[in-house]
Design a protein around this motif. Structure first.
Motif, short mmCIF file in Angstrom:
data_model
loop_
_atom_site.label_atom_id
_atom_site.label_comp_id
_atom_site.label_asym_id
_atom_site.label_seq_id
_atom_site.Cartn_x
_atom_site.Cartn_y
_atom_site.Cartn_z
N MET A 116 -2.04 14.71 -4.31
CA MET A 116 -2.37 13.32 -4.02
C MET A 116 -1.55 12.83 -2.84
O MET A 116 -0.41 13.20 -2.70
N SER A 145 -6.29 8.10 0.27
CA SER A 145 -6.31 6.70 -0.11
C SER A 145 -7.08 5.87 0.90
O SER A 145 -6.73 5.77 2.07
N GLN A 196 -9.38 -0.52 -8.42
CA GLN A 196 -8.95 0.85 -8.70
C GLN A 196 -8.32 1.49 -7.46
O GLN A 196 -7.34 2.23 -7.57
N TYR A 241 -4.58 2.94 -7.16
CA TYR A 241 -4.30 4.30 -6.68
C TYR A 241 -3.28 4.26 -5.54
O TYR A 241 -2.33 5.02 -5.50
N ASN A 263 0.09 6.04 -6.24
CA ASN A 263 0.15 7.39 -5.70
C ASN A 263 0.62 7.49 -4.26
O ASN A 263 1.12 8.53 -3.85
#
Length: 198
Positions: free
Chosen positions: A1, A6, A108, A112, A116
């Motif tokens: 990740m 992103s 969401q 994230y 992350n």
């Protein structure tokens, strides 16, 4: 990740929104201010993207107009005529509105990015984890309803049983407390953790 996965990080780079990451982090953690929900942060981020697109296009706007454009493009209670008028004005200024709307992020995507990419966690214990799990169940159901409605409209349109231009489907779930009379969307209620009874 990582940041390469992103959407939020990519948009921050694309639009030069360098300070936005720290702003989102502070607002989510509630540093020296009231903590903001992920949905509020998604709206805040999307407005920043819209303002950057307006800036990049050199569009002349008055104070408060970008926020109003965002409301006209996204709010459920805006008439089709007002939405089209807003889209046309933005497009005349050289903004690709369809592309811009595709760039708008969901809560969401914000979650994230914060967890992350910025490695931030908000620890409110197992209660928050359970709420987020249940929210996921509701969001999956809402997404399923949206898909069913879209498929139905598309089938009727293809069969010439329904005439409609480009459209978006909105599925909202509201809860009204019979004791205090307040009405909240399910998302807001989960974010708040209580109605006005508390």
């Amino acid at each position: 990740m990582g940041s390469e996965q992103s959407k939020v990080a990519q948009l921050i780079e694309t639009y030069g929104l360098a300070s936005m990451g720290a702003e989102l982090e502070r607002a989510w953690l509630g540093d020296n201010q009231e903590r903001q929900s992920l949905r509020d942060l998604a709206d805040r981020f999307n407005q920043a993207v819209l303002m950057a697109a307006i800036r990049d296009a050199g569009m002349d706007v008055i104070d408060g107009e970008p926020a109003n454009f965002y409301r006209l493009l996204t709010a459920d209670d805006v008439s089709a005529g007002k939405r089209i008028e807003a889209r046309n004005r933005l497009e005349r200024a050289g903004i690709d509105v369809a592309k811009l709307e595709d760039q708008f992020v969901t809560y969401q995507a914000i979650r994230y990015y914060l967890r992350n990419v910025r490695d931030v966690s908000y620890d409110a214990g197992t209660k928050t984890e359970q709420v987020e799990r249940e929210r996921g169940t509701i969001d999956r159901l809402r997404s399923r309803v949206e898909t069913i409605v879209r498929d139905t409209v598309d089938r009727l349109k293809t069969a010439d049983k329904l005439t409609i231009g480009e459209y978006r489907v909105f599925v909202s779930i509201d809860i009204r407390c019979q004791d205090c009379g307040t009405r909240h969307s399910i998302s807001d209620l989960l974010d708040r953790g209580s109605c006005n009874c508390q």
